[in-house]
Design a protein around this motif. Structure first.
Motif: not given
Length: 202
Positions: A5-17
């Motif tokens: 969900e963090l990836a979805d809300r931020s628009g960043l891929p999980v790998a980047t996060i």
């Protein structure tokens, strides 16, 4: 919220996060198990700021880290903390002439504008004035004063609208607002020039 969900809300891929977590650019979430963590709106805001600094401003990660450290430093004033992002939007200026620096100094003095000694914006302006003079199109003080009056009017409207409760959100707003609105300002200037030209030349 979980990582997906963090990836979805931020628009960043999980790998980047995950990279930002490892790099210390994003604080760790609250651990809920050996392999899971819970994140909140503060993490979303931090990622939006990192994204604005990297994708919109094009800053290297070392500069992004410096901005985040300033934003997180409670000993700094709001102005200094948020300003750390703003001052990095101007690239380091090449050497400028004494004449251009004096013209900028006089401009700031005439308008009573305060600026930080570490701010690069005055040097960027001086470099632009040098370039114009080198092409035999020097800018008069009268024209600079017209630009200054317009810029002051815009700043008086923009700055009070910036969030003062959340430094992270404020820094993101400043970066995105500055860089993405500047093309709009330039476009409106050109439209206005077309309008005046049509009125005067037809």
């Amino acid at each position: 919220m979980l990582m997906a969900e963090l990836a979805d809300r931020s628009g960043l891929p999980v790998a980047t996060i995950k990279f930002y977590l490892r790099s210390g650019l994003l604080p760790a979430g609250r651990s809920t198990s050996a392999t899971r963590a819970d994140y909140d709106d503060a993490h979303v805001r931090r990622l939006r700021l990192v994204r604005a600094l990297t994708e919109v401003a094009g800053l290297p990660l070392e500069a992004v880290r410096a901005v985040l450290e300033s934003v997180d430093d409670d000993s700094l004033t709001w102005h200094a903390a948020v300003g750390s992002a703003h001052t990095r939007l101007s690239s380091a200026a090449a050497p400028t002439s004494a004449g251009a620096r004096e013209q900028v100094r006089a401009l700031l003095s005439r308008h009573g504008w305060a600026r930080s000694d570490s701010s690069p914006h005055a040097d960027v302006l001086a470099r632009a004035l040098d370039a114009l003079t080198g092409l035999e199109h020097p800018v008069s003080d009268d024209l600079l004063d017209v630009y200054a009056a317009a810029a002051a009017s815009i700043a008086e409207h923009e700055v009070p609208s910036v969030d003062t409760d959340d430094r992270v959100a404020a820094a993101e707003q400043v970066v995105v607002g500055t860089l993405l609105l500047e093309p709009a300002l330039l476009a409106m200037r050109r439209i206005a020039q077309e309008n005046v030209s049509a009125r005067l030349r037809d």
